[in-house]
Every structure is written in structure tokens, then in C-alpha cells.
Design a protein around this motif. Structure first.
Motif, mmCIF file in Angstrom:
data_model
loop_
_atom_site.group_PDB
_atom_site.id
_atom_site.type_symbol
_atom_site.label_atom_id
_atom_site.label_comp_id
_atom_site.label_asym_id
_atom_site.label_seq_id
_atom_site.Cartn_x
_atom_site.Cartn_y
_atom_site.Cartn_z
ATOM 1 N N ASP A 90 0.929 -1.209 0.173
ATOM 2 C CA ASP A 90 -0.097 -0.052 0.175
ATOM 3 C C ASP A 90 0.952 1.012 -0.268
ATOM 4 O O ASP A 90 0.373 2.472 -0.871
ATOM 5 N N LYS B 278 -3.785 -3.218 -8.683
ATOM 6 C CA LYS B 278 -4.875 -3.506 -7.491
ATOM 7 C C LYS B 278 -5.049 -4.266 -6.485
ATOM 8 O O LYS B 278 -6.025 -4.499 -5.567
ATOM 9 N N ALA C 175 -4.441 -5.022 -2.673
ATOM 10 C CA ALA C 175 -4.790 -3.182 -1.953
ATOM 11 C C ALA C 175 -5.092 -3.907 -0.653
ATOM 12 O O ALA C 175 -6.016 -4.685 -0.529
#
Length: 725
Positions: free
Chosen positions: A414, A434, A437
């Protein structure tokens, strides 16, 4: 920075008291050196008798390596040697008989069962990790091994067996202050993996002791032609957190002092160390080489004067530790030991042909195991999620279940800096797509982190971690940039279990976004090339086409005991096609089981990945317009693949198209087509046809991309033509 020169033997009185050795230890030191040399000599005799097939010696390196063995702890510390390291392996507990069994390629060879050539040391009992013939790749494995040791010492609970897991964790052992040894020749310091490992060792202050065995030659290339300035110590002197020593590697006392100092520095947690030992090479590079073709007689004679065996023998007599009779008695005893070991090795049984495929893959928990065939769990949540969502969910599930799992790669965290992680306005990166994530936020920076921009570094470190019993799930940001890691994948990852005859394994998962159909992805973000990797035995490869398959196959990849290349098609990450409800934290799919996406009776289409929705679109249209009924098979798993499902369908329809996104020539579909033609010819009513991309790279302009990659229209025409044949 500690440095000692070639004159260190003359200053013995100044250094010998720093790390004293008893007379008994000094005699043992010489015995091990002499034993190493005599095993070399015996192998040379056996090679000339055509009883072995290759020989490469440790001659001239013995003092440095016995010192390393005496400074370190077998079965406690970890060792990543290279092919000159006979003497350290003997010092750690390897025997002459074990080494000669490898030389003849005996079935009882404990290092490889006759699979590796001589001087490829391996012993899980002693923590000597199986090496390859590749130079410098082991440097990154040592880094990963050291990281794993640190992780286990900081998270001892992670080494406990996971409830409900089928495998026994292998090599999960740690002490908190163990040191990792890795050796390399001075020629191999030119390899990128060496420098990548120095970066990570320095940044992480890892307890890795590098030993550079500098005999002045990389086969026939002298050090000054290989290393700028001719001295690797000068090049690396400014790496922070390192302890350095440059010594006369033929002086046993200087070597022992340097090695014990380096090991103590690492064991205390100060960081890595590098000992650069100037040794000699009194024999040619190998018995296949003749150094007289490129070295002068004067140079060879100068090396002979520095032979560590002769030097220590003279030193022992001069110091009154052994007299001539004592040395002769010791040497006769060693000669007899080596002769008896050679007799055993030459008479040993050879491996049988039926053993060839043993240990190529896991035999305890293969990814094809039926225990991975589970059904989706009932859910009150009807939300259909994308492939990207369920891959992220699977990673969370498995990381909660198994603390040995770590995730790293380029940009997967992150954030890296603490202030960014603590800032509520910073949403976090979590991968360029992502898919990771939030993992770092939940599991912490010691389980999810950003790697350097170096793909070999990612895979090489993961191999070292997996050997130690961790379960790395690493990400290569784009398939197009996987090639720097190819060396680690082909020569290391795929082979560790097989080449060690099952003594070591490295089950890890490489997640790799792949493929085109991106509208602007262009040459370097749209490649396919799965056939290059399916041609590599020892690695399992899957490519799901939908969300449910993605979560089920990824869970199997993580829980099984095979190394897995998990290919994720970028175009499918967030497609409406193939969304699915969350099937629960135990849902898994065994590898090697295809799925019938659309049953049919007139024609079989075999494909995978992003071609699935395009083939389905074409098949539905063809049936609507003509009534032709296409059976569409999603392979899902490319290595292994489901031959039974293919054969059953082809026998039913008698016509088959094999389609894939990659280039047509030498592509994955060619093997399927060839096998169908070879084994199912009598069941065919038409020649096998392939539909694939043009034999070129994917262009940036969408008009060109559409023409290059197989489209629904191409599949429709091929299906119609095949049906009409």
C-alpha cells in the motif's frame, strides 16, 4: 573494514591469538584440507579410467573453505555453496564416500541420486542447499533464506503446523542467530544476481556471509578482464552495513581469523559480511580444460609455491605441531579412507530408468490432488465479484490462515514510508492493478512489501524463502518483464526438488498479469508466451478465465507443494463476463481439470484465458444462425492439462479447433494439436485447426492490435469452416 594481505602468514604471531585453535584443531584443519585434495585426485583417476564422467576440483581453495566450515555450524547455519566448495562440505560433515557416490552417479548419491554432476553438494541434514551449475543464482537464494530465518525468529508461531493442512512443513527450523553462507568465484561477481543480492543484504542488514574465492581466473578469463581494477573488494567497499575482509586465502590462520570475525559480525545482527580470499588454482578449471593453453609456466610455478596444502604442512612441522612421521601417518590414513570410499562408490548400484520422473513434482501434496476438489460454500451474499476482487479475497483468506505466507513484488504494498501508511488521506497503491490493495495494512510490512525493481531478485529471494519453509506469493508486475527472472525460474525454481532427489523443495506462487486486448497495451504490456514456461518441467501453470476459477485455482496454488506460475489475464480482471459470488474460504479446484463452458456435439474448441469469452461469443452466434453446436473447453490448467477431457470431446465431435492468444507458430496449441493428430487420428473427420495471433508482437494502435490478436470474428469463421468440412 578489516583487510589482510597475502603476507598474512608471515604475521601469524600477531593474529593467531585472536581466534586461537588448539593443536588438535590445527591437525584436523590439515586433515580436512588434505582429504579434500585427495578426493579431487581420486576423482581425476576415476575420470581417466572412465568410471566417472566429469571432474572439477577444489584444489587451492582448501584453506579458505575449511576455515569457513570450522567457523560455522552444520545443521544450524545455512549453506549455499558452489562447485569449488568440496572442503567446506567435508568440514561440515559430508563424507568422501558421499562425494564419490555423486561422482559415479550412483543411486545412493545422497545429493541427487545420480542427477547432478560431481561437486553439486546437497544435504538437508546439514542445511547445505542443492546448487545448480549456474553462477551467482545462489546469492539471491541465500538472501531469501536469511530473510526467512529472521521472519521465523520474529514470528515463531508462524512455524506451527496449520490446522487442516495436509503437508508437513519441511525445513522450518530457526535459532534466531543463524548465519547464511554463500560462496562465489570472482568471475561470477559479474553476474547481476550477485549485485542484486548485495543490495538487499545491505538494505536489510541480513546475516549473510559471502565468500569470494578469487583464484584469478574465470575458466580462461583472468580477473583483470572480468572485474574493473581486477579487485572486487574495491568495487563493493562502499556498501553500507557490511563487514569486509580481503585476505590471503591460502593461509589457514588468516582464513580462520577472517571467517570467525565475519561470522561473529553477522551472528550479532550487525549486517552481512564479505570475505574475499585470494586463492590459487593448481589444477585446470576442470578436467575438460587445459590451463597450459592460456597460462604461462612462470604463473603456474608461482601458484604452486602458494599451494595451501604444502604451506600448512610446512607450518605444522615448523611450529612443532606435527613432525614428518605424524604427517605421513595422517596422510596414509586419509589415503586409505579415500580409497575405500572410491571402492564403495565404483561398486554402488546405479539409478534405474523408472526413477527418472520421481520428485519432478510433489508426491505428497500435488496441485492435482483430489482433496482440492471442493464445492462453493452457501452464501447469503448474492454479490457477484470480479476476478480481481476474488484474487484479493483469496490472498486475504490464505494469509489469515497461514502466517508463513508473504507477498512481495514491485508496487504491491500500500505504501512503504511510515508517514504515508499512517496518513488517512493516502489510499495506498496495492499493485498496479490493485489486486494486493489493503494487504499491507491488514498484515503488516513484514508480510507485504515492495521489492526492488528487479525480477530476478523477486524470484530468487522467494526460492530461498520457500526452501526454508515459507510460502512466498510473489508478483511479477507484467508478464512482459518476466524475462530477467527466467534464469531463476528455468534453472532453479523448476529443478530444486528433482535435482536434489526430493531432499529439498521450493513451493511458491508467482502471480503474473498477462495478455493483450487492452487497447493501447502495445508491445511491452500485451505479451503472451505461456508455451515457453509450459516447456519447463517442474513448474505448474494455470490461467483462469473467470472469477470463480481464479479463486479456486489460486487457493490450490498456495496450499499445494508445487511451484506454480499463476497467470492472470489483465483484460479479465474486471470484466462483466465471469463474475462470481464468493465461494467461501475453503473452495479450491485441482489443477489438470478442464471445464466444459458450453456443451456441444458438432465441433470442439479448446482454449483458455481471454479467448474463452470470445470463443463463447462466436459459438453462441454460430448456433443461433446455423444450428451448429460447438463444445467449448476451458483448459484452465496448462501444465498439467486435461487430456482426458480433450480426448472425450474429440471422440464425440470428431472435429477440433485449438485456439490461443499467443502467436500461432510454436505456440501452446501446437502441442495439443499434434497430440490429437497422433493419438486420435482415427476419430477425426477433419484436420485439426489452430486459431491464434499473427506471428508478430502486439501493436499500440487499436486497429493493428485487433488485426494481430484473434477476435470473435476469426473464431466464428474458423468454426463455420470446420463444421462445413
Amino acid at each position: 573494514m578489516a583487510r589482510q594481505t597475502e603476507g598474512a602468514l608471515a604475521t601469524r604471531q600477531e593474529t593467531a591469538g585472536k581466534y586461537p585453535l588448539s593443536n588438535e584443531q590445527l591437525i584436523e584443519f590439515y586433515r580436512l584440507m588434505y582429504l579434500s585434495r585427495r578426493v579431487d585426485d581420486r576423482e581425476i583417476v576415476l575420470k581417466r579410467q572412465q568410471k566417472i564422467f566429469f571432474q572439477i576440483s577444489c584444489a587451492g581453495h582448501e584453506a579458505l573453505l575449511v576455515a569457513a566450515g570450522m567457523a560455522l555450524k552444520p545443521s544450524y547455519d545455512w549453506f549455499f555453496p558452489y562447485y569449488r566448495d568440496r572442503a567446506i562440505c567435508l568440514a561440515l560433515g559430508n563424507t568422501a564416500e558421499e562425494q564419490l557416490l555423486q561422482a559415479v552417479g550412483a543411486a545412493a548419491d545422497p545429493a541427487s541420486g545420480g542427477r547432478q554432476m560431481p561437486s553439486h553438494w546437497s544435504s538437508s541434514k546439514l542445511n547445505i542447499v542443492t546448487p545448480s551449475s549456474s553462477t551467482a543464482t545462489q546469492c539471491l537464494h541465500a538472501i531469501g533464506c536469511a530473510e526467512a530465518g529472521r521472519y521465523f525468529s520474529q514470528h515463531p508461531e508462524s512455524a506451527a503446523k496449520v490446522d487442516g493442512d495436509y503437508r508437513e512443513f519441511k525445513n522450518v527450523k530457526f535459532h534466531g542467530d543463524e548465519v547464511v553462507y554463500v560462496s562465489i568465484g570472482e568471475g561470477s561477481t559479474s553476474q547481476g544476481e550477485f549485485w542484486e543480492s548485495l543490495n538487499t543484504a545491505s538494505n536489510g542488514k541480513l546475516p549473510v556471509v559471502y565468500v569470494v574465492e578469487d583464484n584469478g581466473y574465470a575458466i580462461s578469463t583472468p580477473v583483470e578482464a572480468n572485474t574493473p581494477g581486477g579487485n572486487i573488494s574495491r568495487l563493493i567497499a562502499n556498501f553500507p552495513n557490511f563487514h569486509f575482509a580481503e585476505i590471503d586465502g591460502t593461509d589457514p590462520i588468516a582464513c580462520y581469523n577472517a571467517m570467525t570475525e565475519a561470522v561473529a559480525y553477522c551472528r550479532a545482527g550487525h549486517g552481512p559480511a564479505l570475505v574475499h580470499g585470494h586463492v590459487v588454482r593448481p589444477y585446470s578449471h576442470s578436467l575438460s580444460d587445459d590451463e597450459r593453453l592460456y597460462r604461462s609456466q612462470a604463473e603456474l610455478q608461482a601458484d604452486a609455491l602458494r599451494d595451501p596444502i604444502s604451506r600448512m604442512q610446512v607450518w605444522l612441522m615448523r611450529e612443532g605441531i606435527l613432525d614428518a612421521d605424524g604427517i605421513n601417518a595422517l596422510e596414509r590414513k586419509v589415503d586409505l579412507e579415500v580409497q575405500q570410499a572410491a571402492d564403495v562408490a565404483v561398486a554402488a548400484a546405479l539409478p534405474t530408468v523408472d526413477s527418472i520422473l520421481k520428485h519432478q513434482y510433489s508426491e505428497d501434496l500435488s496441485c492435482t490432488d483430489a482433496r482440492f476438489a471442493t464445492e462453493p460454500a452457501p452464501s447469503d451474499d448474492p454479490t457477484e465479484r470480479t476476478m480481481a476482487d476474488l484474487i484479493n479475497t483469496c490472498l486475504r483468506d490464505e494469509m489469515r490462515r497461514d502466517q508463513r505466507i508473504v507477498v512481495f513484488g514491485e508496487d504491491v504494498a500500500d505504501a512503504t514510508r511510515a508517514e504515508a501508511l499512517l496518513d488517512p488521506k493516502v489510499k495506498g497503491k496495492g499493485g498496479v492493478f490493485k489486486l494486493t490493495a489493503g494487504l499491507q495494512v491488514e498484515f503488516g510490512s513484514d508480510r507485504v512489501w515492495n521489492s526492488p525493481l528487479a525480477e530476478a531478485n523477486i524470484v530468487g529471494r522467494a526460492i530461498g524463502m520457500a526452501v526454508r519453509g515459507m510460502k512466498p506469493v510473489v508478483e511479477i508486475q507484467f508478464f512482459d518483464y518476466i524475462w530477467p527472472a527466467m534464469h531463476q525460474m528455468r534453472n532453479e525454481l523448476a529443478l530444486i526438488r528433482w535435482r536434489s532427489n526430493g531432499d529439498f523443495s521450493c513451493p511458491l506462487v508467482m502471480r503474473v498479469p498477462i495478455g493483450g486486448y487492452l487497447t493501447g497495451g502495445s508491445i511491452y504490456h500485451s505479451q503472451s508466451g505461456e508455451s515457453i514456461f509450459t516447456h519447463t518441467p517442474g513448474v505448474r501453470i494455470v490461467m483462469p478465465s473467470n472469477a470463480l476459477d481464479a479463486i479456486g485455482l489460486l487457493r490450490t496454488a498456495i496450499r499445494c507443494d508445487d511451484p506454480v506460475l499463476f497467470l492472470e489475464h489483465k483484460r479479465l480482471y474486471r470484466e462483466t463476463f465471469g463474475r462470481a459470488m464468493y465461494p467461501g474460504p475453503e473452495f479450491a479446484i485441482p489443477f489438470g481439470k478442464a471445464k466444459i463452458v458450453r456443451p456441444g456435439k458438432d465441433l470442439t474448441v479448446i482454449t483458455y484465458g481471454a479467448v474463452i469469452p470470445r470463443a463463447l461469443q462466436a459459438a453462441v452466434k454460430l448456433h443461433r444462425e446455423t444450428g451448429i453446436d460447438v463444445e467449448l473447453i476451458d483448459l484452465r490448467s496448462l501444465a498439467p492439462y486435461d487430456w482426458e477431457a480433450i480426448a472425450k470431446s474429440v471422440r464425440k465431435t470428431s472435429k477440433v479447433i485449438v485456439a490461443h492468444e499467443d502467436m500461432k507458430s510454436w505456440g501452446y496449441g501446437a502441442e495439443i494439436a499434434a497430440r490429437i493428430g497422433e493419438e486420435l487420428f482415427d476419430d477425426l473427420d477433419a484436420p485439426v485447426r489452430r486459431v491464434a495471433a499473427m506471428d508478430t508482437f502486439v501493436a499500440y494502435q487499436p486497429i493493428l492490435e485487433d488485426a494481430i490478436l484473434p477476435q470473435p470474428e476469426d473464431l466464428y469463421r474458423a468454426m463455420a469452416d470446420m463444421a462445413a468440412y
